[in-house]
Write a protein that holds these residues in place. Structure first.
Motif, PDB file in Angstrom:
ATOM      1  N   UNK A 118       0.696  -1.155  -0.014  1.00 62.03           N
ATOM      2  CA  UNK A 118      -0.150  -0.226  -0.306  1.00 62.03           C
ATOM      3  C   UNK A 118       1.106   1.599   0.306  1.00 62.03           C
ATOM      4  N   UNK A 119       2.199   1.113  -0.325  1.00 59.13           N
ATOM      5  CA  UNK A 119       3.398   2.479  -0.421  1.00 59.13           C
ATOM      6  C   UNK A 119       2.430   3.043  -1.711  1.00 59.13           C
ATOM      7  N   UNK A 120       3.359   4.654  -1.569  1.00 63.02           N
ATOM      8  CA  UNK A 120       2.709   4.906  -2.755  1.00 63.02           C
ATOM      9  C   UNK A 120       3.063   4.750  -3.833  1.00 63.02           C
ATOM     10  N   UNK A 121       2.822   5.303  -5.018  1.00 60.71           N
ATOM     11  CA  UNK A 121       3.028   4.298  -6.862  1.00 60.71           C
ATOM     12  C   UNK A 121       4.696   5.409  -6.635  1.00 60.71           C
ATOM     13  N   UNK A 122       5.581   4.219  -7.438  1.00 60.95           N
ATOM     14  CA  UNK A 122       6.678   4.459  -8.057  1.00 60.95           C
ATOM     15  C   UNK A 122       7.718   4.651  -6.223  1.00 60.95           C
ATOM     16  N   UNK A 123       7.676   3.322  -5.557  1.00 64.58           N
ATOM     17  CA  UNK A 123       9.054   3.827  -4.091  1.00 64.58           C
ATOM     18  C   UNK A 123       9.071   2.732  -4.105  1.00 64.58           C
ATOM     19  N   UNK A 124      10.416   2.413  -4.470  1.00 67.55           N
ATOM     20  CA  UNK A 124      11.175   0.596  -4.637  1.00 67.55           C
ATOM     21  C   UNK A 124      11.478   0.328  -3.454  1.00 67.55           C
ATOM     22  N   UNK A 128      14.781   1.320   0.138  1.00 68.02           N
ATOM     23  CA  UNK A 128      14.243   0.772   1.330  1.00 68.02           C
ATOM     24  C   UNK A 128      15.352  -0.451   2.557  1.00 68.02           C
ATOM     25  N   UNK A 129      16.430  -0.649   1.461  1.00 63.21           N
ATOM     26  CA  UNK A 129      17.366  -1.373   2.445  1.00 63.21           C
ATOM     27  C   UNK A 129      17.537  -1.107   3.232  1.00 63.21           C
ATOM     28  N   UNK A 134      16.572   4.727   5.563  1.00 70.23           N
ATOM     29  CA  UNK A 134      16.308   5.301   5.073  1.00 70.23           C
ATOM     30  C   UNK A 134      15.162   4.242   4.621  1.00 70.23           C
ATOM     31  N   UNK A 135      14.427   4.713   5.779  1.00 70.22           N
ATOM     32  CA  UNK A 135      13.228   3.154   6.345  1.00 70.22           C
ATOM     33  C   UNK A 135      11.995   4.380   6.055  1.00 70.22           C
ATOM     34  N   UNK A 136      12.978   5.311   6.497  1.00 67.44           N
ATOM     35  CA  UNK A 136      11.699   6.770   6.661  1.00 67.44           C
ATOM     36  C   UNK A 136      11.633   6.755   5.027  1.00 67.44           C
ATOM     37  N   UNK A 137      12.073   7.017   4.151  1.00 71.55           N
ATOM     38  CA  UNK A 137      11.030   6.282   2.977  1.00 71.55           C
ATOM     39  C   UNK A 137       9.414   6.009   2.493  1.00 71.55           C
ATOM     40  N   UNK A 138       9.737   5.061   3.477  1.00 73.13           N
ATOM     41  CA  UNK A 138       8.151   4.420   3.581  1.00 73.13           C
ATOM     42  C   UNK A 138       6.954   4.781   4.859  1.00 73.13           C
ATOM     43  N   UNK A 175      18.962  -6.583   2.442  1.00 68.87           N
ATOM     44  CA  UNK A 175      17.954  -6.042   4.156  1.00 68.87           C
ATOM     45  C   UNK A 175      17.042  -5.622   4.424  1.00 68.87           C
ATOM     46  N   UNK A 176      16.158  -6.059   3.782  1.00 65.16           N
ATOM     47  CA  UNK A 176      15.023  -4.483   3.592  1.00 65.16           C
ATOM     48  C   UNK A 176      14.145  -4.470   5.432  1.00 65.16           C
ATOM     49  N   UNK A 177      14.745  -3.329   5.674  1.00 63.82           N
ATOM     50  CA  UNK A 177      14.075  -3.006   7.148  1.00 63.82           C
ATOM     51  C   UNK A 177      12.641  -1.996   7.763  1.00 63.82           C
TER      52      UNK A 177
END
Ligand code: ZN
Length: 393
Positions: A118-124, A128-129, A134-138, A175-177
Motif C-alpha cells: 500500500x505504499x505510494x506509486x513509484x517507491x521501490x 528501503x534497504x 532509508x526506512x523513513x522513505x516508507x 536486507x529490507x528494514x
C-alpha cells in the motif's frame, strides 16, 4: 510418556504479541479479526501451500467469514519479483492484511509484501534497504498488519523487523528494514513443526543457537538481549537433541520455537563472524544457512577467544559445563554437533578454498562483521574460512 502441555499456554507482549502452545493455530481467524482484517492474504512457499495444515487454515478462515486467499509463488531465496507479484496479488484481491506462514523465506517474503503493497506509486523495494535512515522513505501507516506463523525453528523472522530479499539483477541479497515490519501477533504452535525432518531440525536449530551465541559475544551494550540470548542457548542445549531424535516431541518442539524467537530478539545486539562468513558462503555455494553457521561455530569461537573469555565463563556456568570457559563451550558445541550429525568441515559441503580471498573480502564487508568482538580484516576472515574447510581447529 505423556506430556502436560498446558504449562506452555501463555500470552507475551515482548517484542510482539506472542501466543504459544499446542493447537494455538486454531485461534488464527480470531487473531486476524482482532487486527481488523476482513480479507487476509496468506503468503507461504510452494512446498507448504498444498499441505493439509494450510488447507485447514484456509477452511477455518472461510468459516469465520474471512475472505482469505493464498499466494505461494516464492523461491527458496525470495526475490524482488516474488515481492512484486505478491503485492499485485494483495491489491488485485482487495486484501487488508497478511498471514506470514512458513520458514524464513515465506516469512520474509510476506513481511516485504505487507510493507510495500500500500505504499505510494513509484517507491521501490530497494530504496528501503537497511542503510542509514532509508526506512523513513516508507509510510509507516500504509504497512498492512501481519500475523506470523513459523513452521521451522531457526530464523526467528517472526519477531524481526527486516526481510532478506534477493536482488536478481545485481545478484546480491539485500536486507529490507522497517520497524513497522515486525508482525503484530505471532503464533508459536509446535504441532506445525513436528513434520520437519531431522537434518532440517538440526540445521535450523543450530541457526537459532548461532543467533544467541553471536548476540552473547557482541560488544554492544544491551543487557536485555544478553539475558534473552543466554536463556535461548540453554533451551537449545536441552531441547534441540530431543527434537532431532524424536520430531513428535512437542515439548522439545515448543521450546525450540521459543529459542528461535529468542535468538532473533537477542540479535538486536548484533551478530558476528559466523554470519559474516555464512552470508557470502550461502551466496557463493548455495549451502544451507544453518548448516554453515553450525560448521563455522567452533572455528569462530577459537578465533575470537582472546576477546570473549569473560562471557564464555558466564555462559559455561549457566550451561552447567565443567571448568567454564571458552574451551568448555567449544567442546560443548563439538559434542552437540556430533549428536546432530553436523559435519566438522566445510569440505563436507563440497566447499574448497579456491575462492578464499573473495570469501574473506565479502565477509569483512558483511554488516554482521561490525559487531564481531574482534574487528577481523579480510586476511583473518580468509584464514578462519580455510581452517573450517580443512578442519583445523
Ligand atoms: Zn542466521
Amino acid at each position: 510418556m505423556s506430556q502436560d502441555m498446558s504449562q506452555f499456554s501463555m500470552g507475551w507482549n515482548y517484542p510482539s504479541n506472542i501466543l504459544t502452545g499446542v493447537g494455538r493455530i486454531g485461534e488464527l481467524p480470531a487473531v486476524c479479526q482482532a487486527l481488523g482484517m476482513k480479507a487476509p492474504l496468506l503468503i507461504t512457499d510452494p512446498g507448504l501451500a498444498n499441505l493439509p495444515m494450510v488447507r485447514d487454515i484456509v477452511l477455518a478462515c472461510h468459516d469465520s467469514g474471512l475472505g482469505i486467499a493464498v499466494f505461494s509463488e516464492i523461491k527458496g531465496n525470495p526475490t524482488g519479483k516474488n515481492v512484486l507479484d505478491g503485492m499485485a496479488a494483495f491489491r488485485d484481491g482487495g486484501h487488508d492484511g497478511v498471514i506470514a506462514f512458513g520458514g524464513g523465506s515465506g516469512l520474509d517474503a510476506a513481511k516485504a509484501v505487507a510493507l510495500m503493497a500500500n505504499q505510494r506509486e513509484g517507491l521501490s523495494l530497494w530504496s528501503l534497504e537497511d542503510v542509514g535512515d532509508n526506512w523513513k522513505n516508507a509510510d509507516a501507516d500504509a504497512i498492512a498488519p501481519i500475523v506470523a506463523v513459523p513452521t521451522t525453528a531457526g530464523t526467528g523472522s517472526e519477531v524481526g523487523r527486516a526481510s532478506v530479499i534477493t536482488d536478481e539483477v545485481e545478484h546480491v541479497k539485500r536486507i529490507i528494514f522497517h520497524p513497522g515490519m515486525v508482525p503484530a501477533t505471532v503464533i508459536l504452535d509446535p504441532e506445525l513443526t513436528a513434520g520437519l525432518p531431522p537434518t532440517l531440525t538440526a540445521a535450523t536449530g543450530m541457526d537459532a543457537l548461532s543467533h544467541c551465541l553471536e548476540a552473547w559475544c557482541s560488544p554492544l551494550y544491551h543487557p536485555m538481549a544478553e539475558g534473552i540470548a543466554v536463556e535461548g542457548m540453554r533451551r537449545v542445549c536441552q531441547y534441540l537433541p530431543r527434537a532431532y531424535v524424536d520430531g513428535s516431541d512437542l515439548e522439545a518442539r515448543m521450546n525450540m520455537l521459543v529459542a528461535s524467537s529468542m535468538g532473533a530478539t537477542a540479535f538486536q545486539r548484533g551478530l558476528g563472524a559466523m554470519h559474516a562468513l555464512a552470508h557470502p558462503l550461502g551466496a557463493l555455494y548455495d549451502a544451507h544457512h544453518g548448516t554453515l553457521n553450525a560448521i563455522l561455530m567452533p572455528y569462530v569461537l577459537r578465533a575470537n577467544q582472546q576477546a570473549i573469555g569473560e562471557p564464555m565463563v558466564r555462559l559455561g556456568r549457566y550451561l552447567d559445563l565443567r571448568q567454564p570457559g571458552t574451551a568448555a563451550v567449544i567442546d560443548w558445541v563439538l559434542e552437540l554437533r556430533e549428536r546432530l550429525a553436523v559435519p566438522h568441515t566445510l569440505a563436507a559441503l563440497k566447499i574448497d578454498t579456491q575462492q578464499a580471498d573473495k570469501v574473506g573480502q565479502m565477509a569483512v564487508a558483511d554488516p554482521s562483521s561490525g559487531t564481531n568482538p574482534i574487528a577481523f580484516d579480510a586476511n583473518q576472515y580468509r584464514d578462519i574460512f580455510v581452517a573450517a574447510v580443512e578442519g583445523r581447529l
